[in-house]
Scaffold this motif. Structure first.
Motif, mmCIF file in Angstrom:
data_model
loop_
_atom_site.group_PDB
_atom_site.id
_atom_site.type_symbol
_atom_site.label_atom_id
_atom_site.label_comp_id
_atom_site.label_asym_id
_atom_site.label_seq_id
_atom_site.Cartn_x
_atom_site.Cartn_y
_atom_site.Cartn_z
ATOM 1 N N ASP A 178 1.134 8.185 9.716
ATOM 2 C CA ASP A 178 -0.176 7.670 10.131
ATOM 3 C C ASP A 178 -0.671 6.573 9.183
ATOM 4 O O ASP A 178 -1.354 5.630 9.615
ATOM 5 C CB ASP A 178 -1.194 8.804 10.177
ATOM 6 C CG ASP A 178 -0.929 9.796 11.303
ATOM 7 O OD1 ASP A 178 -0.164 9.462 12.230
ATOM 8 O OD2 ASP A 178 -1.476 10.916 11.238
ATOM 9 N N ALA A 179 -0.318 6.694 7.899
ATOM 10 C CA ALA A 179 -0.757 5.697 6.922
ATOM 11 C C ALA A 179 -0.181 4.323 7.243
ATOM 12 O O ALA A 179 -0.842 3.294 7.026
ATOM 13 C CB ALA A 179 -0.351 6.129 5.515
ATOM 14 N N GLU A 217 -3.545 -1.695 10.523
ATOM 15 C CA GLU A 217 -4.843 -2.033 11.115
ATOM 16 C C GLU A 217 -5.756 -2.694 10.093
ATOM 17 O O GLU A 217 -6.462 -3.665 10.399
ATOM 18 C CB GLU A 217 -5.503 -0.771 11.689
ATOM 19 C CG GLU A 217 -6.784 -1.044 12.445
ATOM 20 C CD GLU A 217 -7.364 0.212 13.078
ATOM 21 O OE1 GLU A 217 -8.455 0.101 13.689
ATOM 22 O OE2 GLU A 217 -6.743 1.286 12.964
ATOM 23 N N GLU A 218 -5.743 -2.176 8.868
ATOM 24 C CA GLU A 218 -6.523 -2.797 7.794
ATOM 25 C C GLU A 218 -6.104 -4.245 7.590
ATOM 26 O O GLU A 218 -6.954 -5.138 7.456
ATOM 27 C CB GLU A 218 -6.320 -2.032 6.488
ATOM 28 C CG GLU A 218 -6.996 -0.677 6.416
ATOM 29 C CD GLU A 218 -6.714 0.022 5.095
ATOM 30 O OE1 GLU A 218 -6.234 -0.655 4.152
ATOM 31 O OE2 GLU A 218 -6.951 1.242 5.008
ATOM 32 N N TRP A 234 0.326 2.971 10.141
ATOM 33 C CA TRP A 234 -0.484 2.364 11.189
ATOM 34 C C TRP A 234 -1.896 2.054 10.698
ATOM 35 O O TRP A 234 -2.488 1.026 11.073
ATOM 36 C CB TRP A 234 -0.519 3.289 12.405
ATOM 37 C CG TRP A 234 0.859 3.463 12.988
ATOM 38 C CD1 TRP A 234 1.811 4.362 12.601
ATOM 39 C CD2 TRP A 234 1.448 2.663 14.006
ATOM 40 N NE1 TRP A 234 2.959 4.184 13.328
ATOM 41 C CE2 TRP A 234 2.764 3.154 14.210
ATOM 42 C CE3 TRP A 234 1.002 1.601 14.796
ATOM 43 C CZ2 TRP A 234 3.626 2.616 15.157
ATOM 44 C CZ3 TRP A 234 1.857 1.063 15.740
ATOM 45 C CH2 TRP A 234 3.150 1.554 15.915
ATOM 46 N N SER A 235 -2.428 2.912 9.840
ATOM 47 C CA SER A 235 -3.759 2.670 9.291
ATOM 48 C C SER A 235 -3.769 1.419 8.413
ATOM 49 O O SER A 235 -4.676 0.581 8.515
ATOM 50 C CB SER A 235 -4.204 3.892 8.480
ATOM 51 O OG SER A 235 -5.448 3.662 7.853
ATOM 52 N N TYR A 236 -2.742 1.294 7.563
ATOM 53 C CA TYR A 236 -2.662 0.110 6.698
ATOM 54 C C TYR A 236 -2.457 -1.164 7.535
ATOM 55 O O TYR A 236 -2.984 -2.229 7.206
ATOM 56 C CB TYR A 236 -1.529 0.253 5.696
ATOM 57 C CG TYR A 236 -1.703 1.383 4.696
ATOM 58 C CD1 TYR A 236 -2.967 1.790 4.288
ATOM 59 C CD2 TYR A 236 -0.601 2.026 4.132
ATOM 60 C CE1 TYR A 236 -3.128 2.816 3.362
ATOM 61 C CE2 TYR A 236 -0.749 3.052 3.215
ATOM 62 C CZ TYR A 236 -2.008 3.448 2.841
ATOM 63 O OH TYR A 236 -2.158 4.476 1.926
ATOM 64 N N LYS A 283 0.827 -1.207 0.000
ATOM 65 C CA LYS A 283 0.000 0.000 0.000
ATOM 66 C C LYS A 283 0.865 1.262 0.000
ATOM 67 O O LYS A 283 0.567 2.234 -0.708
ATOM 68 C CB LYS A 283 -0.916 -0.004 1.229
ATOM 69 C CG LYS A 283 -1.967 -1.098 1.227
ATOM 70 C CD LYS A 283 -3.123 -0.785 0.300
ATOM 71 C CE LYS A 283 -4.050 0.249 0.888
ATOM 72 N NZ LYS A 283 -5.265 0.449 0.046
ATOM 73 N N HIS A 316 1.587 5.186 -2.175
ATOM 74 C CA HIS A 316 1.317 6.440 -1.463
ATOM 75 C C HIS A 316 1.927 7.616 -2.229
ATOM 76 O O HIS A 316 3.045 7.520 -2.744
ATOM 77 C CB HIS A 316 1.909 6.368 -0.054
ATOM 78 C CG HIS A 316 1.456 7.485 0.841
ATOM 79 N ND1 HIS A 316 1.990 8.760 0.765
ATOM 80 C CD2 HIS A 316 0.516 7.518 1.831
ATOM 81 C CE1 HIS A 316 1.404 9.529 1.669
ATOM 82 N NE2 HIS A 316 0.509 8.805 2.321
#
Length: 342
Positions: free
Chosen positions: A330-331, A337-338, A333-335, A125, A129
């Motif tokens: 932040d991305a 979590e996904e 950590w977001s990825y 991912k 970016h």
């Protein structure tokens, strides 16, 4: 490594469906890739993709990886792509942090990349970016496939750092945020290309070296000289990934582009299988020939306290005027979590 690559292809690439087994028609194309060092786990995925591409196109599209810095030095691969000297290359982000500032996010300590499936998802991912893509566009390049480097551990000579205080004053080969994490323990970081580290280690110019565990320590001769190794420090990793010359990629017919992009996941599967195979082979030797250092939970918590959030905050602040550093961080950590929720 050639033997492993053939095995990996048989297991992971040649189990395709009837539809994917169809030939891809197109013109004759020959690509050259620049790589330092010798064939190893990091290059296994790209080698597998090159073999698959040649097979699927009936030998019309060929990718050859040149090792040992034959085409370019490890620190100059981006320059070579910008000059259209070759069509692809591997890069390590911390070899030239000024050339790829956004890519240095991969080297921040204690990111949630320990699980192989999460790691592959997050890095894939991130390769899309905008900040990561923009770093490469400055060099007429584009991200292709992550090298999925495992978590680093450290091998060294002399007195073993059995407590965190023992790192004070040690000279450690470690780059990026990982190097900053070691500095937080009082060590002196040294950034060297992998191929130069063995000589520096042998001559005593560095006391210890951080590399992806365990394959890189063996590939670059560190394990042959070391007296001790850390087994659970897991301070982070970096990104030594594969990138394309953008002009060359855009000149390909669409069917060749689609073929390359369709093979990224399988190429990364080959890489991770190669790392696991090397660990199975190398770890018993490490335990037999070196002192194993296992840190307590309290030591690891202390390490993360002094070298986690402070290093993250400093990196974000230092890059805030270059790109959306907070958004990129932040991305990650977001990825992650996904990936964990899938």
């Amino acid at each position: 490594m050639k033997t492993f690559t053939r095995t990996a292809i048989a297991a992971l690439l040649l189990t395709s469906t009837a539809a994917s087994a169809q030939m891809v028609e197109g013109p004759d194309v020959n690509w050259s890739f620049s790589m330092w060092g010798n064939p190893r786990a990091l290059s296994a995925g790209m080698e597998a993709i090159a073999e698959e591409v040649s097979e699927k196109t009936g030998g019309k599209f060929n990718i050859k990886i040149f090792y040992g810095g034959q085409l370019s030095g490890a620190r100059e691969n981006l320059d070579g792509l910008q000059l259209n000297a070759f069509e692809g290359a591997a890069i390590c982000n911390f070899y030239h942090p000024g050339k790829n500032p956004a890519w240095m996010v991969f080297s921040l300590p204690f990111l949630p990349l320990g699980d192989p499936k999460v790691d592959q998802y997050v890095r894939s991912k991130l390769f899309e970016h905008p900040a990561i893509v923009a770093d490469m566009e400055r060099w007429n390049a584009m991200p292709y496939m992550s090298g999925l480097l495992p978590q680093y551990e450290i091998l060294g000579k002399g007195d073993a750092p059995t407590s965190l205080d023992d790192w004070s004053g040690m000279r450690v080969r470690a780059g990026g945020g990982l190097g900053s994490a070691m500095e937080a323990l009082g060590a002196t970081k040294t950034t060297l290309p992998a191929g130069e580290t063995s000589t520096a280690f042998q001559r005593g110019a560095v006391d210890a070296a951080a590399f992806p565990y365990t394959y890189a320590h063996v590939s670059f001769g560190i394990a042959e000289e070391a007296d001790w190794f850390t087994a659970n420090l897991a301070p982070g990793t970096s990104e030594c990934g594969w990138i394309f010359n953008k002009t060359a990629y855009e000149a390909l017919p669409s069917q060749y582009q689609e073929l390359l992009m369709s093979l990224r996941g399988k190429g990364m599967d080959v890489e991770q299988a190669a790392y696991a195979e090397q660990d199975k082979k190398n770890l018993p030797v490490f335990k037999e020939t070196m002192q194993e250092i296992v840190y307590s939970d309290s030591d690891l918590a202390k390490f993360r306290e002094v070298a986690g959030q402070p290093v993250w905050d400093a990196w974000i602040a230092a890059n805030a005027d270059k790109f959306d550093a907070q958004g990129l961080f932040d991305a990650v950590w977001s990825y992650a979590e996904e990936a964990m929720n899938q």
